[in-house]
Design an enzyme around this catalytic site. Structure first.
Site, short mmCIF file in Angstrom:
data_model
loop_
_atom_site.label_atom_id
_atom_site.label_comp_id
_atom_site.label_asym_id
_atom_site.label_seq_id
_atom_site.Cartn_x
_atom_site.Cartn_y
_atom_site.Cartn_z
N ASP A 31 -36.50 -25.38 16.73
CA ASP A 31 -37.01 -24.01 16.82
C ASP A 31 -36.97 -23.58 18.29
O ASP A 31 -37.51 -24.29 19.15
CB ASP A 31 -38.46 -23.97 16.30
CG ASP A 31 -38.77 -22.67 15.56
OD1 ASP A 31 -39.30 -22.73 14.44
OD2 ASP A 31 -38.44 -21.61 16.13
N ASP A 38 -36.84 -17.98 17.43
CA ASP A 38 -38.12 -17.29 17.21
C ASP A 38 -38.09 -15.88 17.79
O ASP A 38 -37.57 -15.68 18.90
CB ASP A 38 -39.19 -18.12 17.95
CG ASP A 38 -40.60 -17.73 17.59
OD1 ASP A 38 -40.94 -17.75 16.40
OD2 ASP A 38 -41.36 -17.41 18.52
N GLU A 95 -34.84 -14.89 13.93
CA GLU A 95 -35.92 -14.28 13.15
C GLU A 95 -35.97 -12.78 13.48
O GLU A 95 -36.43 -12.38 14.54
CB GLU A 95 -37.26 -14.94 13.51
CG GLU A 95 -38.43 -14.39 12.71
CD GLU A 95 -39.76 -14.67 13.34
OE1 GLU A 95 -39.84 -14.76 14.58
OE2 GLU A 95 -40.75 -14.82 12.60
N HIS A 108 -43.13 -20.73 7.09
CA HIS A 108 -44.47 -21.13 7.55
C HIS A 108 -45.38 -19.95 7.84
O HIS A 108 -46.56 -20.14 8.15
CB HIS A 108 -44.31 -21.98 8.81
CG HIS A 108 -43.64 -21.21 9.90
ND1 HIS A 108 -42.30 -20.90 9.90
CD2 HIS A 108 -44.14 -20.63 11.01
CE1 HIS A 108 -42.01 -20.18 10.95
NE2 HIS A 108 -43.11 -19.99 11.65
N ASP A 109 -44.81 -18.72 7.79
CA ASP A 109 -45.61 -17.51 8.08
C ASP A 109 -45.91 -16.73 6.80
O ASP A 109 -46.52 -15.66 6.89
CB ASP A 109 -44.83 -16.56 9.00
CG ASP A 109 -44.70 -17.07 10.41
OD1 ASP A 109 -43.73 -16.66 11.09
OD2 ASP A 109 -45.53 -17.89 10.84
#
Ligand code: TEU
Length: 567
Positions: free
Chosen positions: A99, A206, A264, A339-340
């Site tokens: 990440d 990210d 993202e 994960h969000d």
């Protein structure tokens, strides 16, 4: 025929390291737990792993606050463990993505410690420092009205140097200044080349859309004055300069390695802007996560003022983003969880005992026939569900949730109704749902750890776990394995095919995928009632490739029934 790159026809398994598997008995997941599970991940059918941040960090935002890009957080392991994981992947023909978190660092990063030490420090402009504004009474205020994603102002006052620093996330996550050339070079060297040279196969990037902020840092229009969660993203999302930064990142680093990147996009709903990131000719990144579909029903300004999913919106958005790369040189991703996000079976399916499994399989059919590189999030293969409704705010570990709840408490003087609706929002779309420990078996702590885990285990681990589902050929896990094999056999029509709805109902999703003369028909009933769905003439003589119920009727779909035909 798109030029096939290894990452177009593959499937990625996302791991949240803290909750995956604890191999050293400290209550936290770790790299040892990932390494010992490589065969499990391979046998699922996924050949690429995306590991959420494992770098050294105070863990305020679960590792998205990096204090050293070249060190591993001690509870997860060491750099040697990452090297062992890379080797473990490569010997299995698997690949590893890390990440890339470079919009901000932790305030514990040495770069920030230097930057805040004095206005004359060489790293002062590696971050975004601004003087205060003073009102007519001489009261000090932040440079503008921007809010943080994690509630409160996006500016934090630094007494020592008498200036504010910008943080679009937590105050312990100061934003890096992407206008600073030396900072960008350090990012390329320390957070990218350091790992690519060790054999890492790429990155999930990210918050890729927000590195470049409007240099005048103007106030933002207030859209919802009552919301502690109010963004000013019009001044920092998808700015022209941001595309230049990503082009430079590609030119200076990514283009020199056989690597994969997935950015993202966040709430970027303009397909032309998304294409500027993922078009091959633009030489930026390979693909992105577009969130319009999974954000269906989220509050427009305050995400926690959420509604249940309106199927018509979900369908419309899905088609928009399935089609956005048709006729161009872009690429895309197929995902429903990360994960969000809340668990997809709770958000888009039905997690009642009666329909949880069949609707989890329905969602698997939707993903397995979707255009793009497929991503599956740990536990999604089991049909893991949201946190039980009776958990309280004390069971929610995510600082986004904690900050939001406390901001509502402060703004409303602990008003019972306001706090109840805040909890309602967290119960619908909070990030904690995806972060409860992976459920490996029905032994204590769901087999995740031999000691009390850092986060409470979902109470339903006895009914939903890997061990039971490996042994059950009708389990959600077994269904995913079968589906991923079928996707591989039909990769052209499923992953590269054109997308056309063949119904206009707001309750079912029926579409055709076409590719080089092949046609697939997918029929998905997103309700708990049977729905009439007349099978069209040209399909009546074709047997379904796969379905998620034992018995079905030609002219209608049962509750949460899905069917896939190929010819
Ligand atoms: O998320 C960025 C982001 O936009 C989300 O945090 C979103 O704003 C939030 O989930 C509300 O929907 C990335 C990571 O995925 C997230 O885990 C980090 O907290 C964040 O960046 C900061 O690094």
């Amino acid at each position: 025929q798109n030029d096939r790159k290894w990452w177009k026809d593959e499937y990625v398994y996302q791991i949240w390291p803290a909750s995956f598997k604890d191999s050293n008995g400290d209550g936290w997941g770790d790299l040892g737990g990932v390494i010992e599970s490589l065969d499990y991940i391979k046998e699922l059918g996924t050949n690429i792993i995306w590991l959420s941040p494992i770098f050294d960090s105070p863990q305020h935002d679960m590792g998205y606050d990096v204090s050293n890009y070249e060190e591993v957080y001690s509870r997860f392991g060491s750099v040697f463990d990452v090297e062992a994981l890379i080797k473990g992947c490569h010997v299995r023909g698997m690949r590893l993505l890390l990440d890339l978190v470079v919009n901000h660092t932790s305030d514990q990063h040495q770069w920030f410690k230097d930057s805040r030490s004095s206005k004359q420090d060489p790293k002062r402009d590696w971050y975004i420092w601004k003087p205060a504004r003073y009102d007519e009474n001489g009261n000090r205020h932040p440079p503008n009205n921007w809010r943080s994603n994690f509630s409160g102002s996006a500016w934090e006052w630094d007494e020592a140097t008498q200036e504010y620093y910008l943080h679009l996330f937590a105050k312990t996550q100061p934003d890096l200044n992407w206008e600073c050339v030396a900072m960008r070079q350090a990012v390329y060297d320390s957070s990218m080349k350091f790992w690519l040279d060790k054999g890492v196969d790429g990155f999930r990037i990210d918050t890729i859309t927000i590195y470049s902020k409007d240099p005048s840092f103007p106030d933002a229009p207030i859209q919802d004055k009552d919301s502690p969660w109010q963004l000013a993203s019009c001044h920092y999302r998808n700015k022209a300069r941001n595309f230049e930064h990503i082009a430079e990142m590609n030119e200076k680093v990514l283009s020199k390695y056989d690597c994969m990147t997935v950015g993202e996009y966040g709430p970027t709903y303009d397909t032309d802007l998304a294409l500027r990131y993922c078009s091959a000719a633009e030489k930026r990144i390979d693909m992105g996560f577009q969130f319009e579909t999974v954000y269906t029903g989220f509050g427009k300004v305050d995400k926690f003022k959420a509604q249940p999913v309106a199927m018509g919106d979900f369908k419309g958005s899905h088609a928009k983003w399935q089609k956005f790369i048709e006729g161009n040189d872009g690429w895309t991703s197929a995902f429903l969880e990360n994960h969000d996000l809340p668990r997809s079976v709770s958000r888009f399916g039905c997690d009642s005992p009666e329909y949880r499994e069949v609707s989890a399989k329905l969602l698997a059919m939707m993903e397995a026939t979707a255009t793009g590189t497929l991503f599956i999030y740990q536990g999604q293969e089991l049909g893991m569900t949201n946190i039980p409704k009776d958990w309280t705010i004390d069971d929610y570990q995510d600082l986004e949730a904690q900050n939001y709840y406390n901001a509502v408490k402060a703004a409303t003087g602990c008003d019972g109704n306001a706090l109840a609706s805040a909890m309602g929002g967290l119960r619908q779309v909070g990030r904690d749902h995806a972060r409860t420990p992976m459920q490996w078996s029905n032994s204590p702590n769901a087999g995740f750890s031999s000691v009390k885990p850092w986060m409470r285990v979902n109470d339903n681990y006895r009914e939903i776990n890997v061990a039971d589902q490996l042994a059950d050929k009708n389990s959600v896990l077994s269904f995913w394995k079968t589906l991923l094999k079928l996707r591989r056999k039909n990769i052209g029509v499923f992953a590269h095919g054109s997308f056309t709805y063949v119904d206009d109902s707001p309750l079912v999703m029926t579409y055709e995928k076409k590719f080089n003369g092949e046609v697939a028909l997918v029929m998905l009933n997103f309700t708990s009632e049977s729905q009439p769905i007349p099978l069209r003439e040209e399909w009546t003589s074709t047997k379904p490739l796969i379905g998620n119920v034992d018995k079905s009727e030609d002219q209608k779909l049962g509750p949460w029934e899905g069917r896939i035909y190929v010819k």
